[in-house]
Design a protein around this motif. Structure first.
Motif, PDB file in Angstrom:
ATOM      1  N   UNK A 101      -4.988  17.001  -5.708  1.00  0.00           N
ATOM      2  CA  UNK A 101      -4.403  15.916  -4.925  1.00  0.00           C
ATOM      3  C   UNK A 101      -3.002  16.289  -4.453  1.00  0.00           C
ATOM      4  N   UNK A 102      -2.665  15.689  -3.303  1.00  0.00           N
ATOM      5  CA  UNK A 102      -1.359  15.935  -2.702  1.00  0.00           C
ATOM      6  C   UNK A 102      -0.699  14.613  -2.343  1.00  0.00           C
ATOM      7  N   UNK A 103       0.615  14.651  -2.246  1.00  0.00           N
ATOM      8  CA  UNK A 103       1.414  13.507  -1.835  1.00  0.00           C
ATOM      9  C   UNK A 103       2.287  13.930  -0.654  1.00  0.00           C
ATOM     10  N   UNK A 104       2.341  13.032   0.387  1.00  0.00           N
ATOM     11  CA  UNK A 104       3.154  13.334   1.555  1.00  0.00           C
ATOM     12  C   UNK A 104       3.803  12.040   2.041  1.00  0.00           C
ATOM     13  N   UNK A 105       5.052  12.146   2.513  1.00  0.00           N
ATOM     14  CA  UNK A 105       5.765  10.991   3.037  1.00  0.00           C
ATOM     15  C   UNK A 105       5.398  10.745   4.503  1.00  0.00           C
ATOM     16  N   UNK A 106       5.408   9.478   4.866  1.00  0.00           N
ATOM     17  CA  UNK A 106       5.223   9.063   6.256  1.00  0.00           C
ATOM     18  C   UNK A 106       6.436   8.224   6.653  1.00  0.00           C
ATOM     19  N   UNK A 107       6.921   8.439   7.874  1.00  0.00           N
ATOM     20  CA  UNK A 107       8.007   7.625   8.424  1.00  0.00           C
ATOM     21  C   UNK A 107       7.490   6.999   9.709  1.00  0.00           C
ATOM     22  N   UNK A 108       7.424   5.673   9.661  1.00  0.00           N
ATOM     23  CA  UNK A 108       6.898   4.926  10.808  1.00  0.00           C
ATOM     24  C   UNK A 108       5.523   5.448  11.198  1.00  0.00           C
ATOM     25  N   UNK A 154      -9.606  11.361   3.916  1.00  0.00           N
ATOM     26  CA  UNK A 154      -9.920  10.561   2.720  1.00  0.00           C
ATOM     27  C   UNK A 154      -8.645  10.219   1.977  1.00  0.00           C
ATOM     28  N   UNK A 155      -7.668   9.734   2.710  1.00  0.00           N
ATOM     29  CA  UNK A 155      -6.356   9.478   2.133  1.00  0.00           C
ATOM     30  C   UNK A 155      -6.183   8.007   1.833  1.00  0.00           C
ATOM     31  N   UNK A 156      -5.209   7.745   0.970  1.00  0.00           N
ATOM     32  CA  UNK A 156      -4.811   6.380   0.645  1.00  0.00           C
ATOM     33  C   UNK A 156      -3.304   6.300   0.822  1.00  0.00           C
ATOM     34  N   UNK A 157      -2.831   5.245   1.486  1.00  0.00           N
ATOM     35  CA  UNK A 157      -1.423   5.109   1.812  1.00  0.00           C
ATOM     36  C   UNK A 157      -0.870   3.890   1.091  1.00  0.00           C
ATOM     37  N   UNK A 158       0.292   4.099   0.415  1.00  0.00           N
ATOM     38  CA  UNK A 158       0.966   3.005  -0.277  1.00  0.00           C
ATOM     39  C   UNK A 158       2.382   2.878   0.241  1.00  0.00           C
ATOM     40  N   UNK A 159       2.981   1.699   0.021  1.00  0.00           N
ATOM     41  CA  UNK A 159       4.330   1.440   0.498  1.00  0.00           C
ATOM     42  C   UNK A 159       5.355   2.209  -0.347  1.00  0.00           C
ATOM     43  N   UNK A 160       6.408   2.679   0.294  1.00  0.00           N
ATOM     44  CA  UNK A 160       7.495   3.377  -0.403  1.00  0.00           C
ATOM     45  C   UNK A 160       8.751   2.525  -0.356  1.00  0.00           C
ATOM     46  N   UNK A 161       9.484   2.500  -1.447  1.00  0.00           N
ATOM     47  CA  UNK A 161      10.727   1.750  -1.541  1.00  0.00           C
ATOM     48  C   UNK A 161      11.880   2.754  -1.601  1.00  0.00           C
ATOM     49  N   UNK A 162      12.801   2.679  -0.649  1.00  0.00           N
ATOM     50  CA  UNK A 162      13.947   3.612  -0.601  1.00  0.00           C
ATOM     51  C   UNK A 162      15.034   3.086  -1.531  1.00  0.00           C
ATOM     52  N   UNK A 163      15.429   3.897  -2.467  1.00  0.00           N
ATOM     53  CA  UNK A 163      16.556   3.578  -3.332  1.00  0.00           C
ATOM     54  C   UNK A 163      17.849   4.141  -2.723  1.00  0.00           C
ATOM     55  N   UNK A 164      17.844   5.430  -2.396  1.00  0.00           N
ATOM     56  CA  UNK A 164      18.940   6.069  -1.666  1.00  0.00           C
ATOM     57  C   UNK A 164      18.387   7.312  -0.980  1.00  0.00           C
ATOM     58  N   UNK A 165      19.279   8.130  -0.459  1.00  0.00           N
ATOM     59  CA  UNK A 165      18.807   9.266   0.341  1.00  0.00           C
ATOM     60  C   UNK A 165      18.052  10.305  -0.486  1.00  0.00           C
ATOM     61  N   UNK A 166      18.243  10.277  -1.805  1.00  0.00           N
ATOM     62  CA  UNK A 166      17.586  11.278  -2.650  1.00  0.00           C
ATOM     63  C   UNK A 166      16.634  10.677  -3.680  1.00  0.00           C
ATOM     64  N   UNK A 167      16.354   9.328  -3.584  1.00  0.00           N
ATOM     65  CA  UNK A 167      15.508   8.662  -4.567  1.00  0.00           C
ATOM     66  C   UNK A 167      14.619   7.649  -3.847  1.00  0.00           C
ATOM     67  N   UNK A 168      13.307   7.745  -4.152  1.00  0.00           N
ATOM     68  CA  UNK A 168      12.332   6.893  -3.485  1.00  0.00           C
ATOM     69  C   UNK A 168      11.234   6.561  -4.483  1.00  0.00           C
ATOM     70  N   UNK A 173      15.985   9.367  11.336  1.00  0.00           N
ATOM     71  CA  UNK A 173      14.584   8.942  11.319  1.00  0.00           C
ATOM     72  C   UNK A 173      14.550   7.434  11.080  1.00  0.00           C
ATOM     73  N   UNK A 174      14.009   6.684  12.052  1.00  0.00           N
ATOM     74  CA  UNK A 174      13.972   5.226  11.990  1.00  0.00           C
ATOM     75  C   UNK A 174      12.530   4.771  11.756  1.00  0.00           C
ATOM     76  N   UNK A 175      12.377   3.803  10.856  1.00  0.00           N
ATOM     77  CA  UNK A 175      11.051   3.256  10.590  1.00  0.00           C
ATOM     78  C   UNK A 175      10.769   3.172   9.110  1.00  0.00           C
ATOM     79  N   UNK A 176       9.722   2.402   8.730  1.00  0.00           N
ATOM     80  CA  UNK A 176       9.387   2.258   7.314  1.00  0.00           C
ATOM     81  C   UNK A 176       8.861   3.569   6.721  1.00  0.00           C
ATOM     82  N   UNK A 177       9.106   3.714   5.376  1.00  0.00           N
ATOM     83  CA  UNK A 177       8.606   4.873   4.647  1.00  0.00           C
ATOM     84  C   UNK A 177       7.378   4.475   3.842  1.00  0.00           C
ATOM     85  N   UNK A 178       6.421   5.390   3.777  1.00  0.00           N
ATOM     86  CA  UNK A 178       5.232   5.153   2.960  1.00  0.00           C
ATOM     87  C   UNK A 178       4.769   6.470   2.361  1.00  0.00           C
TER      88      UNK A 178
END
Length: 562
Positions: free
Chosen positions: A542-549, A513-527, A497-502
């Motif tokens: 409330x829910x949280x979901x990852x976005x890739x690109x 009615x969502x709000x998106x923030x930047x995600x910082x990748x530490x490693x494959x199992x930590x963000x 999967x290529x692209x920024x994570x958020x």
């Protein structure tokens, strides 16, 4: 034992018993005399007896038989009974006052008053030197001997006791009663019985004073066969000469009259043309197919020409062949081209099929059984042995049916872990797997023997490395927001999967009615991602979901505690 000798003393009536005997230490707990029931104590004989026994050198026992009715250890000393001399013991009983007295020789008696239950002696047997249960006898070892026994159906006086003593002393040295030695030697009864109370008790089949002859219904001592074995074979038991006499000795002979005289054959020992048996009676399927000689054995085979000698083979099919060879007692025919597995029944004709030779025994004596042949170096793993090879079922091939055919692959049996089964590639090699070398080869992301499972850390029907949130820290957040969340999980930095994570925060499952923030990748199992400011209303979910690109990763949806 004297059966039914006691015909006067019964119940709790008064009685007296005198015995003149010699004992030693070998006679402890021996019975001198017992009167009463034929029943043993274990089957209704309790208190049906009255018995005198030796306790030891200075005491005797008076048994009612069953502990509650016995009077044990009555003193008859001080002198020992083990002095090698004969002594008289008399017991007198008065049923009116329950007084029991014991006299030793001519001495004054020792008397007791019985406070246990009254006697209930039965009319019946008198046993000298035997327990009522016949399980122990008076021991002759050490000089033990019972010379005389007297019974009285009343309480006798001391004068009568003295008269009995003098009478016993006046007897000659030959006993007037029978005393049996404690022998256990089987040869007394020729090893066909046991020595019991002065005589041999023979085993089944044997009879006679020393078990030295056969009982009625048996013959041929010492084997003593049943007469039925003789009489079922044209014979008669002769008890005088202990033999089986053949009724027709011109035809029958042998110990059981079951054998034929020379020139006679079959179960009825006749001198006519007859078929007796075959050889062999069990052949392999290969031999039945390729030709094997079946030998027919009998008597008085007379024929005009070999071409007239026929063997008839019968099973699911019937066919006849001309004999290869024949003489007066033997015919040889070839069994060939037979590929069935049913028994083959054989008949013989000496006149080209016009008549068939009589068979002397049951039909199974004239059948040939066919057994299957497996490969010489093993048995079929699958399929069936047949004609020296394996017939494989669908999907299997190979010499022992141990390989998969084209279009099939091996899987481990669900029944036996050590067994491999061949399965159609078209049905079970799934998810674009490819069959090769009897194996289902999986494409990237799939695994297991049928490629129907995902590799580790892959999910969904396509077995992709979807990012998965497993937990967050802190586990609970406030409604102010603006803090960093640490996300723990899988596949956060997958190269597929290529692209920024958020991170996307939303209040309903549709992501509106969502709000998106930047995600910082530490490693494959930590963000790490931050929560939005003043947005998370604690009254709703409330829910949280990852976005890739920008693409939502639905497998990563995580429920928040606000």
């Amino acid at each position: 034992m004297y059966r039914n000798a006691n015909t006067r003393i019964s119940g709790d009536s008064s009685r007296s018993v005198c015995a003149f005997f010699r004992v030693s230490s070998s006679n402890v707990d021996n019975i001198i005399v017992d009167i009463g029931s034929a029943k043993t104590t274990s089957v209704g004989g309790c208190n049906r007896h009255f018995a005198l026994g030796v306790a030891d050198a200075t005491y005797i026992n008076v048994f009612g038989l069953c502990d509650m009715f016995d009077n044990n250890y009555i003193f008859v000393g001080p002198d020992t009974l083990y002095d090698g001399n004969f002594h008289q013991i008399c017991i007198t009983y008065n049923s009116t006052n329950a007084k029991l007295c014991v006299y030793r020789d001519a001495q004054e008696p020792i008397c007791i008053t019985r406070n246990n239950g009254p006697y209930n002696t039965s009319l019946g047997n008198v046993r000298i030197g035997w327990w009522p249960d016949d399980n122990r006898q008076f021991v002759a070892l050490g000089g033990g001997l019972i010379r005389s026994v007297s019974l009285f159906d009343s309480e006798i006086s001391q004068d009568c006791v003295i008269q009995e003593f003098n009478r016993a002393l006046a007897m000659n040295t030959t006993t007037n009663t029978t005393v049996w030695s404690n022998t256990t030697e089987s040869n007394t009864c020729n090893y066909h019985g046991r020595w019991h109370m002065g005589e041999c008790v023979c085993e089944v089949k044997f009879d006679g004073q020393n078990c030295s002859m056969c009982d009625l219904g048996y013959f041929n001592y010492p084997n003593c066969y049943q007469c039925s074995d003789c009489e079922s074979h044209n014979g008669t038991c002769n008890y005088e000469n202990d033999t089986c006499i053949c009724e027709d000795y011109t035809r029958f002979t042998g110990l059981f009259c079951a054998e034929c005289q020379p020139g006679y054959y079959g179960s009825q020992c006749t001198n006519s043309t007859q078929l007796l048996f075959l050889q062999p009676t069990n052949v392999s399927d290969v031999s039945a197919r390729d030709g094997i000689d079946i030998i027919l054995i009998g008597a008085y085979f007379y024929f005009s020409s070999l071409t007239n000698v026929l063997c008839l083979f019968q099973s699911s099919v019937t066919w006849a062949v001309v004999a290869n060879s024949a003489n007066v007692s033997t015919v040889v025919c070839a069994l060939s081209n037979y590929t069935e597995y049913e028994d083959v029944y054989v008949s013989l004709s000496l006149d080209n099929g016009t008549t068939w030779v009589n068979k002397s025994y049951n039909s199974w004596n004239y059948s040939v059984s066919i057994h299957i042949s497996c490969p010489t170096n093993g048995s079929c793993l699958r399929g069936e042995c047949r004609l020296g090879s394996c017939e494989c079922p669908t999907g299997y091939t190979g010499y022992l049916c141990d390989q998969c055919d084209i279009g099939y692959f091996f899987i481990i049996s669900t029944v036996y872990s050590w067994l491999r089964e061949c399965t159609p590639c078209s049905l079970y090699c799934q998810n674009n797997g490819t069959c090769a070398n009897s194996t289902c080869i999986c494409r990237h992301g799939f695994t297991d023997q049928m490629c129907d499972k995902c590799q580790e850390n892959r999910f969904g029907s396509l077995c992709l490395p979807y990012p998965i949130i497993q937990s967050i820290d802190p586990p609970s957040i406030n409604d102010i927001g603006g803090i960093n969340l640490t996300l723990y999980g899988l596949n956060f930095n997958s190269s597929e999967y290529i692209g920024p994570r958020s991170c996307k925060f939303f209040s309903d499952t549709h992501g509106i009615n969502a709000s998106i923030t930047e995600a910082i990748i530490v490693n494959d199992s930590l963000l790490i991602c931050s929560t939005p400011l003043n947005l998370l209303n604690s009254t709703i979910r409330w829910f949280l979901r990852l976005l890739i690109d920008g693409d939502e990763q639905y497998y990563s949806t995580f429920s928040l505690q606000v």
